[in-house]
Scaffold this motif. Structure first.
Motif, PDB file in Angstrom:
ATOM      1  N   ASP A  96       2.466  14.875   4.439  1.00  0.00           N
ATOM      2  CA  ASP A  96       3.766  15.651   3.846  1.00  0.00           C
ATOM      3  C   ASP A  96       2.756  17.441   5.439  1.00  0.00           C
ATOM      4  N   ASP A  97       3.748  18.067   4.880  1.00  0.00           N
ATOM      5  CA  ASP A  97       4.031  19.090   5.733  1.00  0.00           C
ATOM      6  C   ASP A  97       3.070  18.728   7.469  1.00  0.00           C
ATOM      7  N   VAL A  98       3.810  18.589   8.345  1.00  0.00           N
ATOM      8  CA  VAL A  98       2.711  18.481   9.530  1.00  0.00           C
ATOM      9  C   VAL A  98       3.146  19.717  10.751  1.00  0.00           C
ATOM     10  N   TRP A  99       2.642  19.789  11.220  1.00  0.00           N
ATOM     11  CA  TRP A  99       2.780  21.310  12.221  1.00  0.00           C
ATOM     12  C   TRP A  99       2.356  20.751  13.789  1.00  0.00           C
ATOM     13  N   ASN A 100       1.976  19.882  13.842  1.00  0.00           N
ATOM     14  CA  ASN A 100       1.606  19.043  15.367  1.00  0.00           C
ATOM     15  C   ASN A 100       2.650  19.111  16.234  1.00  0.00           C
ATOM     16  N   GLU A 101       3.190  19.946  16.929  1.00  0.00           N
ATOM     17  CA  GLU A 101       3.466  19.498  18.064  1.00  0.00           C
ATOM     18  C   GLU A 101       2.791  19.220  19.503  1.00  0.00           C
ATOM     19  N   ASP A 102       2.162  18.699  19.695  1.00  0.00           N
ATOM     20  CA  ASP A 102       1.032  18.049  20.171  1.00  0.00           C
ATOM     21  C   ASP A 102       1.711  16.499  20.440  1.00  0.00           C
ATOM     22  N   ASN A 103       2.147  16.558  21.152  1.00  0.00           N
ATOM     23  CA  ASN A 103       2.776  14.747  21.444  1.00  0.00           C
ATOM     24  C   ASN A 103       1.545  14.048  21.896  1.00  0.00           C
ATOM     25  N   GLU A 104       0.573  14.490  22.412  1.00  0.00           N
ATOM     26  CA  GLU A 104      -1.222  13.330  22.747  1.00  0.00           C
ATOM     27  C   GLU A 104      -1.563  12.821  21.452  1.00  0.00           C
ATOM     28  N   ASN A 105      -1.479  13.954  21.203  1.00  0.00           N
ATOM     29  CA  ASN A 105      -2.198  14.292  19.225  1.00  0.00           C
ATOM     30  C   ASN A 105      -1.768  12.770  18.762  1.00  0.00           C
ATOM     31  N   TRP A 106      -0.268  13.103  18.424  1.00  0.00           N
ATOM     32  CA  TRP A 106       0.106  12.369  17.386  1.00  0.00           C
ATOM     33  C   TRP A 106      -0.017  11.096  17.786  1.00  0.00           C
ATOM     34  N   TYR A 107       0.610  10.605  19.391  1.00  0.00           N
ATOM     35  CA  TYR A 107       0.200   9.503  19.954  1.00  0.00           C
ATOM     36  C   TYR A 107      -1.071   8.787  19.468  1.00  0.00           C
ATOM     37  N   ASN A 108      -1.858   9.062  19.636  1.00  0.00           N
ATOM     38  CA  ASN A 108      -3.535   8.512  19.614  1.00  0.00           C
ATOM     39  C   ASN A 108      -3.586   8.464  17.859  1.00  0.00           C
ATOM     40  N   LEU A 109      -2.748   9.780  17.043  1.00  0.00           N
ATOM     41  CA  LEU A 109      -2.818   8.972  15.096  1.00  0.00           C
ATOM     42  C   LEU A 109      -1.657   7.152  15.360  1.00  0.00           C
ATOM     43  N   LYS A 110      -1.105   7.512  16.013  1.00  0.00           N
ATOM     44  CA  LYS A 110       0.394   6.463  15.817  1.00  0.00           C
ATOM     45  C   LYS A 110      -0.302   5.048  16.311  1.00  0.00           C
ATOM     46  N   ARG A 111      -1.001   5.459  17.369  1.00  0.00           N
ATOM     47  CA  ARG A 111      -1.967   4.386  17.848  1.00  0.00           C
ATOM     48  C   ARG A 111      -2.614   2.750  16.605  1.00  0.00           C
ATOM     49  N   LEU A 112      -2.862   4.525  15.959  1.00  0.00           N
ATOM     50  CA  LEU A 112      -3.657   3.494  14.613  1.00  0.00           C
ATOM     51  C   LEU A 112      -3.111   3.121  13.539  1.00  0.00           C
ATOM     52  N   LEU A 163       0.906  -1.296   0.020  1.00  0.00           N
ATOM     53  CA  LEU A 163      -0.153  -0.439  -0.028  1.00  0.00           C
ATOM     54  C   LEU A 163       0.922   0.985   0.027  1.00  0.00           C
ATOM     55  N   LYS A 164       0.439   1.638  -0.690  1.00  0.00           N
ATOM     56  CA  LYS A 164       1.098   3.800  -0.958  1.00  0.00           C
ATOM     57  C   LYS A 164       0.288   5.013  -0.539  1.00  0.00           C
ATOM     58  N   ILE A 165       0.225   5.502   0.446  1.00  0.00           N
ATOM     59  CA  ILE A 165      -0.686   6.366   0.596  1.00  0.00           C
ATOM     60  C   ILE A 165      -0.169   7.822   0.664  1.00  0.00           C
ATOM     61  N   TRP A 166      -0.939   8.636  -0.005  1.00  0.00           N
ATOM     62  CA  TRP A 166      -0.206  10.193   0.754  1.00  0.00           C
ATOM     63  C   TRP A 166      -1.210  11.129   1.187  1.00  0.00           C
ATOM     64  N   VAL A 167      -1.105  11.405   1.936  1.00  0.00           N
ATOM     65  CA  VAL A 167      -1.481  12.378   2.798  1.00  0.00           C
ATOM     66  C   VAL A 167      -1.016  13.619   3.359  1.00  0.00           C
ATOM     67  N   CYS A 168      -1.908  15.290   2.658  1.00  0.00           N
ATOM     68  CA  CYS A 168      -1.161  16.491   2.588  1.00  0.00           C
ATOM     69  C   CYS A 168      -1.887  16.897   4.233  1.00  0.00           C
ATOM     70  N   VAL A 169      -0.814  16.841   5.652  1.00  0.00           N
ATOM     71  CA  VAL A 169      -1.307  17.216   6.434  1.00  0.00           C
ATOM     72  C   VAL A 169      -1.684  18.728   6.753  1.00  0.00           C
ATOM     73  N   SER A 170      -1.119  19.531   6.171  1.00  0.00           N
ATOM     74  CA  SER A 170      -0.793  20.988   6.962  1.00  0.00           C
ATOM     75  C   SER A 170      -1.256  20.920   8.268  1.00  0.00           C
ATOM     76  N   ASP A 171      -1.677  22.654   8.186  1.00  0.00           N
ATOM     77  CA  ASP A 171      -1.934  23.228   9.616  1.00  0.00           C
ATOM     78  C   ASP A 171      -2.663  22.475  10.911  1.00  0.00           C
TER      79      ASP A 171
END
Length: 447
Positions: free
Chosen positions: A278-294, A224-232
């Motif tokens: 692409d283009d990630v700005w989130n510096e909230d560790n909790e938000n990232w952890y919640n996505l990473k789990r998935l 699987l090859k997936i591209w997501v533009c995240v931005s702000d």
């Protein structure tokens, strides 16, 4: 830039007027109501600054209003600083038994004259700000219920995508191979590894990610090859929807988060996948952890590539050392500028134009977006005089650049807090190409 500075100074005035010191001195001098009204007026003005700033380019009256407001706000800030300094001086004098001669100057008669004088100034400033606040009604400025700091991070950057023609990429072969080596490495402890590409705006992080994404080895190595533009806006639900949409070619609609996460985990379950955020700005560790789990359900060797401008994002997201992208070399920069500034297949280039062009790429400091943008301008300039004019003009003075590099590079400035924006803007007082001594700048800014 002016909007954030004015907003920051207004915020400082509001905080000063709300301090216990100013409230106390207001009671003593009989201007307590004036100070409270001034605070309310500045708060009201601050609430419409965002809308005013957006209108000032289209409406000359709004621009004039902002100029008057700026002068008044700075004068108010100076006035309050004078009051605060006076109070501080009084406190120091009161505790110094050796300062009798100085205290004579601050005798009761002098104090009375000073307090009356300052009370008049405060009343006059309150009326001045009130008149300016009343003038805003004619422009129908809208109240904005969020701070400017929040507003600037929601920008209208175009959505990026995964494709870039190989011939459009110059000077990134070594970087490409370095990222591919990381992608094909299976030594990670977890099934899914996270790699960050870090660099300033316009350096080509997205282009490098596209270059890698479309490589044949990479294409055949991942199921699987997936591209997501995240931005702000780091909204997990939106990101999950885009991941699912990228794999199924159909974006899920009207689903709550629970069925979405189930669908995502089914999509990547035991599949070796490559995901580019692409283009990630989130510096909230909790938000990232919640996505990473998935994202952890992929097969061993799955990789997530993150492009970002900030080291903090890389520290939060990367499971291996981030890849710090550097600028193009001088020769690579010139190759890119030639590609943008001359017609395809043009072999003979005026030697004088080439010399000017080499000076131009030096100014661009290896930033591909800067080179591309100015190259598009030079494409329509054929003479040495025109090229020299472009070389000797600041990028901000070239009209054609406004829709290119400046909004992109300005984003890094937008993310600074108000007080740092003021400090950054202060640097514009130095002449072009002036070598700024760090300690001197610090001392000047402190003063």
């Amino acid at each position: 830039m002016a909007d954030a500075i004015l907003y920051g100074v207004a915020q400082k005035i509001i905080e000063t007027l709300g301090s216990s010191t100013l409230k106390q001195i207001g009671s003593i001098w009989g201007v307590k109501d004036d100070l409270e009204k001034m605070k309310n007026t500045v708060s009201t003005i601050q609430a419409v600054l965002v809308d005013a700033e957006e209108q000032r380019f289209k409406n000359h009256q709004v621009k004039d209003w902002l100029m008057k407001l700026r002068d008044a706000v700075f004068d108010a800030d100076d006035l309050l600083s004078e009051v605060s300094t006076h109070v501080l001086r009084q406190n120091v004098m009161g505790g110094d038994k050796m300062a009798k001669k100085v205290r004579i100057f601050f005798s009761s008669s002098n104090q009375l004259v000073f307090s009356l004088n300052m009370a008049c100034k405060i009343k006059a400033m309150r009326e001045r700000l009130n008149d300016i606040s009343n003038d805003r009604d004619q422009f129908q400025l809208k109240l904005v219920g969020c701070p400017l700091e929040t507003r600037v991070v929601t920008r209208g950057r175009d959505q990026t995508h995964s494709f870039v023609p190989d011939e459009e990429v110059i000077g990134r072969e070594k970087d490409k191979q370095a990222i591919i080596d990381l992608l094909l490495d299976f030594d990670g402890e977890d099934n899914v590894s996270f790699i960050s590409i870090v660099g300033i705006g316009g350096l080509g992080k997205t282009t490098l990610a596209q270059y890698v994404f479309n490589d044949k080895k990479v294409q055949t190595n991942f199921e699987l090859k997936i591209w997501v533009c995240v931005s702000d806006v780091f909204d997990i639900k939106t990101i999950v929807e885009m991941i699912i949409g990228s794999t199924t070619s159909k974006k899920p609609e009207n689903l709550d988060m629970d069925p979405l996460q189930n669908e995502l985990r089914r999509t990547i379950n035991q599949k070796k996948y490559l995901l580019v955020l692409d283009d990630v700005w989130n510096e909230d560790n909790e938000n990232w952890y919640n996505l990473k789990r998935l994202l952890m359900g992929g097969a061993k060797g799955s990789k997530v590539v993150i492009t970002t401008r900030t080291n903090m994002v890389a520290e939060i997201t990367s499971t291996i050392s981030p890849y710090f992208l550097k600028g193009l070399s001088r020769d690579q920069s010139w190759s890119l500028l030639k590609k943008m500034a001359f017609k395809k297949g043009q072999e003979t280039i005026n030697s004088n134009l080439e010399a000017i062009g080499m000076d131009i790429v030096e100014k661009c400091q290896g930033v591909p977006l800067a080179i591309r943008t100015i190259g598009k301008v030079l494409f329509f300039k054929k003479t040495e005089v025109e090229w020299s004019y472009i070389k000797n003009t600041k990028l901000t003075d070239v009209t054609q650049l406004k829709d290119g590099i400046m909004p992109v590079l300005k984003l890094s400035y937008n993310y600074l807090p108000s007080h740092l924006k003021c400090c950054f803007a202060y640097c514009s007082l130095f002449p072009k190409d002036y070598l700024i001594d760090k300690l001197t700048l610090i001392q000047l800014w402190i003063s």
